[in-house]
Design an enzyme around this catalytic site. Structure first.
Site, PDB file in Angstrom:
ATOM      1  N   ASP A 105       0.821  -1.217   0.000  1.00 18.02           N
ATOM      2  CA  ASP A 105       0.000   0.000   0.000  1.00 18.02           C
ATOM      3  C   ASP A 105       0.850   1.261   0.000  1.00 18.02           C
ATOM      4  O   ASP A 105       0.371   2.343   0.313  1.00 18.02           O
ATOM      5  CB  ASP A 105      -0.970   0.006   1.188  1.00 18.02           C
ATOM      6  N   LYS A 156       4.526   1.816  15.703  1.00 17.21           N
ATOM      7  CA  LYS A 156       3.486   2.691  16.281  1.00 17.21           C
ATOM      8  C   LYS A 156       3.948   3.284  17.622  1.00 17.21           C
ATOM      9  O   LYS A 156       3.384   2.985  18.693  1.00 17.21           O
ATOM     10  CB  LYS A 156       2.168   1.920  16.470  1.00 17.21           C
ATOM     11  N   ASP A 217       1.764   6.431   1.805  1.00 12.89           N
ATOM     12  CA  ASP A 217       1.073   5.225   2.255  1.00 12.89           C
ATOM     13  C   ASP A 217      -0.399   5.473   1.949  1.00 12.89           C
ATOM     14  O   ASP A 217      -1.008   6.381   2.521  1.00 12.89           O
ATOM     15  CB  ASP A 217       1.296   5.047   3.761  1.00 12.89           C
TER      16      ASP A 217
HETATM   17  N1  GDD Z   1       0.070 -11.166   2.883  1.00  9.26           N
HETATM   18  C1  GDD Z   1      -0.259 -10.433   3.932  1.00  9.26           C
HETATM   19  N2  GDD Z   1      -0.779 -11.059   5.042  1.00  9.26           N
HETATM   20  N3  GDD Z   1      -0.112  -9.100   3.870  1.00  9.26           N
HETATM   21  C2  GDD Z   1      -0.463  -8.379   4.949  1.00  9.26           C
HETATM   22  C3  GDD Z   1      -0.997  -8.938   6.120  1.00  9.26           C
HETATM   23  C4  GDD Z   1      -1.175 -10.369   6.153  1.00  9.26           C
HETATM   24  O1  GDD Z   1      -1.642 -10.972   7.134  1.00  9.26           O
HETATM   25  N4  GDD Z   1      -1.251  -7.947   7.005  1.00  9.26           N
HETATM   26  C5  GDD Z   1      -0.883  -6.791   6.403  1.00  9.26           C
HETATM   27  N5  GDD Z   1      -0.418  -7.053   5.164  1.00  9.26           N
HETATM   28  C6  GDD Z   1       0.093  -6.085   4.188  1.00  9.26           C
HETATM   29  C7  GDD Z   1      -0.879  -4.955   3.942  1.00  9.26           C
HETATM   30  O2  GDD Z   1      -1.711  -5.256   2.821  1.00  9.26           O
HETATM   31  C8  GDD Z   1       0.053  -3.799   3.640  1.00  9.26           C
HETATM   32  O3  GDD Z   1       0.390  -3.763   2.266  1.00  9.26           O
HETATM   33  C9  GDD Z   1       1.308  -4.128   4.443  1.00  9.26           C
HETATM   34  O4  GDD Z   1       1.252  -5.515   4.738  1.00  9.26           O
HETATM   35  C10 GDD Z   1       1.448  -3.319   5.732  1.00  9.26           C
HETATM   36  O5  GDD Z   1       0.312  -3.480   6.540  1.00  9.26           O
HETATM   37  P1  GDD Z   1      -0.527  -2.232   7.082  1.00  9.26           P
HETATM   38  O6  GDD Z   1      -1.655  -2.793   7.864  1.00  9.26           O
HETATM   39  O7  GDD Z   1      -0.840  -1.295   5.977  1.00  9.26           O
HETATM   40  O8  GDD Z   1       0.505  -1.614   8.104  1.00  9.26           O
HETATM   41  P2  GDD Z   1       0.683  -0.093   8.530  1.00  9.26           P
HETATM   42  O9  GDD Z   1       0.466   0.824   7.394  1.00  9.26           O
HETATM   43  O10 GDD Z   1      -0.092   0.149   9.775  1.00  9.26           O
HETATM   44  O11 GDD Z   1       2.263  -0.064   8.947  1.00  9.26           O
HETATM   45  C11 GDD Z   1       3.242  -0.616   8.084  1.00  9.26           C
HETATM   46  O12 GDD Z   1       3.580   0.276   7.044  1.00  9.26           O
HETATM   47  C12 GDD Z   1       4.195   1.532   7.445  1.00  9.26           C
HETATM   48  C13 GDD Z   1       4.536   2.299   6.194  1.00  9.26           C
HETATM   49  O13 GDD Z   1       3.399   2.600   5.490  1.00  9.26           O
HETATM   50  C14 GDD Z   1       4.499  -0.921   8.941  1.00  9.26           C
HETATM   51  O14 GDD Z   1       5.380  -1.650   8.117  1.00  9.26           O
HETATM   52  C15 GDD Z   1       5.152   0.345   9.435  1.00  9.26           C
HETATM   53  O15 GDD Z   1       6.369   0.039  10.116  1.00  9.26           O
HETATM   54  C16 GDD Z   1       5.474   1.274   8.265  1.00  9.26           C
HETATM   55  O16 GDD Z   1       6.037   2.510   8.730  1.00  9.26           O
HETATM   56 MG    MG Z   2      -0.291   0.686   5.473  1.00  9.09          MG
END
Ligand code: GDD
Ligand code: MG
Length: 360
Positions: A105, A156, A217
């Site tokens: 994403d 977080k 993001d």
């Molecule tokens: N295959 C798979 N399985 N993908 C997953 C799963 C899962 O169970 N859970 C989450 N993802 C994918 C989401 O689709 C997304 O592309 C990515 O992993 C990160 O998950 P998010 O839920 O969007 O996390 P976030 O935005 O709160 O935080 C993450 O991204 C930030 C940057 O945008 C973390 O990696 C943070 O450390 C980072 O700063």
């Molecule tokens: Mg995200």
């Protein structure tokens, strides 16, 4: 080189747009979001992409097929969500040398070739790209030493833990050694578990700091909207950046009385009737029909949308196959696919679920 892309999330914060369209396939300048990500990877020598499938992934398979722009594409099923680390571990059999791993994403113009060069020169087992943000609390905060070695990773962070503006950009280069730090078949987090284990064991774990590139993001409606606008204005400069002004797709017909101002992208096979005004930034998808004297301002419209006579669309997102009755006014609203309104329907600041029929 191979790249693994995590696309397992449900896109909850982008509902109702993601009820029938996976987040990765939401159009940005009339092309799926994730295709922009893959194009950037291809530009840096990636020749195989592995998607960890999730919600509505069939639409991605249809779009990419087995080969996309010369790049091999593989989809891996996840029967239940395995988390960010478990999702990567699930693809272990495909990854036997250095690989990119990306959150699906995020879009960025980070120089992946320079990142790879640094990864190799440091003999790192993992390198994380870092980007600055105003408020790191919704991200993974990363503190580094002077030589870019990672000192601390806090997912977080609480306000008292925020000591830098640099966060995990969701873009990694990993060695297969990292698989040793992930338990198979379990839901595990690369941020909260795997990275912490690398730090505990003092493995060579580095940051690639990039303060200049574009990074977003696409976590919510406003970010999705902003990304379209940034692409259109050239604030995000990449291979998809269109020329300034009006960009009109093949087979689209515009009456000579149509006025277009600002940056606008119109898809192919649209019909734009007399007296229509389009005030950019505006994106309109393929096969849309914009009837007489309609006004579209600062909006994103997907495919096969019908605007009837005298409609006004302001600061809104309209997904596929919607039909807006004549004289209607939409402002600051989000309409999921297949929404229908009767004439003279006024909507402000609303979110409308797929297939809803709105009548006065
Ligand atoms: N295959 C798979 N399985 N993908 C997953 C799963 C899962 O169970 N859970 C989450 N993802 C994918 C989401 O689709 C997304 O592309 C990515 O992993 C990160 O998950 P998010 O839920 O969007 O996390 P976030 O935005 O709160 O935080 C993450 O991204 C930030 C940057 O945008 C973390 O990696 C943070 O450390 C980072 O700063
Ligand atoms: Mg995200």
């Amino acid at each position: 080189m191979k790249a693994l892309i995590l696309v397992g999330g449900l896109g909850t914060r982008l509902r109702p747009l993601t009820i029938n369209t996976p987040k990765a396939m939401m159009p940005v300048l009339n092309k799926p979001f994730i295709a922009h990500v893959v194009d950037h990877l291809i530009g840096h020598g990636v020749d195989e992409v592995i998607f960890t499938r999730g919600h509505l992934a069939g639409q991605m398979e249809l779009y990419f097929g087995e080969i996309y722009r010369g790049c091999k594409v593989t989809f891996i099923n996840e029967e239940r969500p395995l988390g960010t680390a478990g999702g990567i571990k699930n693809c272990e059999r495909y990854l036997d040398s250095t690989f990119f791993a990306l959150n699906g994403d995020v879009f960025s113009t980070i120089d992946l070739s320079a990142m790879l060069a640094q990864h190799r020169s440091k003999h790192a087992v993992a390198t994380i790209a870092l980007t600055p943000v105003e408020n790191p609390s919704a991200f993974g905060l990363v503190e580094t030493e002077k030589d870019n070695r990672i000192r601390r990773f806090v997912e977080k962070p609480k306000s008292e833990e925020i000591a830098t503006d640099l966060i995990n950009a969701g873009c990694y280069i990993l060695e297969p050694e990292v698989f040793n730090y992930i338990e198979s078949g379990k839901n595990t987090s690369i941020e909260r578990e795997t990275f912490q284990f690398l730090l505990r064991d003092h493995r060579p774990f580095y940051a690639f700091v990039d303060r200049k590139s574009y990074w977003i993001d696409m976590g919510n409606r406003d970010k999705y909207f902003q990304f379209n606008m940034d692409m259109l204005s050239g604030r995000c400069h990449c291979s998809a950046t269109p020329p300034a002004g009006a960009n009109i797709g093949d087979g689209t017909t515009l009456d000579s009385s149509v006025t277009i101002t600002g940056n606008v992208m119109l898809g192919h096979s649209c019909h734009v009737a007399p007296g229509v005004r389009i005030e950019g930034p505006v994106v309109v998808g393929d096969r849309c029909n914009i009837s007489k004297n309609a006004l579209i301002r600062n909006s994103v419209i997907w495919e096969n949308v019908e605007l009837d006579d005298n409609d006004e669309v302001n600061e809104s997102i309209i997904a596929d196959n919607c039909h807006i009755g004549s004289g209607s006014r939409l402002s600051g609203s989000t309409l999921a696919d297949g929404v229908y309104t009767t004439p003279d329907y006024f909507l402000t600041g609303s979110q409308v679920w797929p297939g809803t029929a709105l009548s006065n």
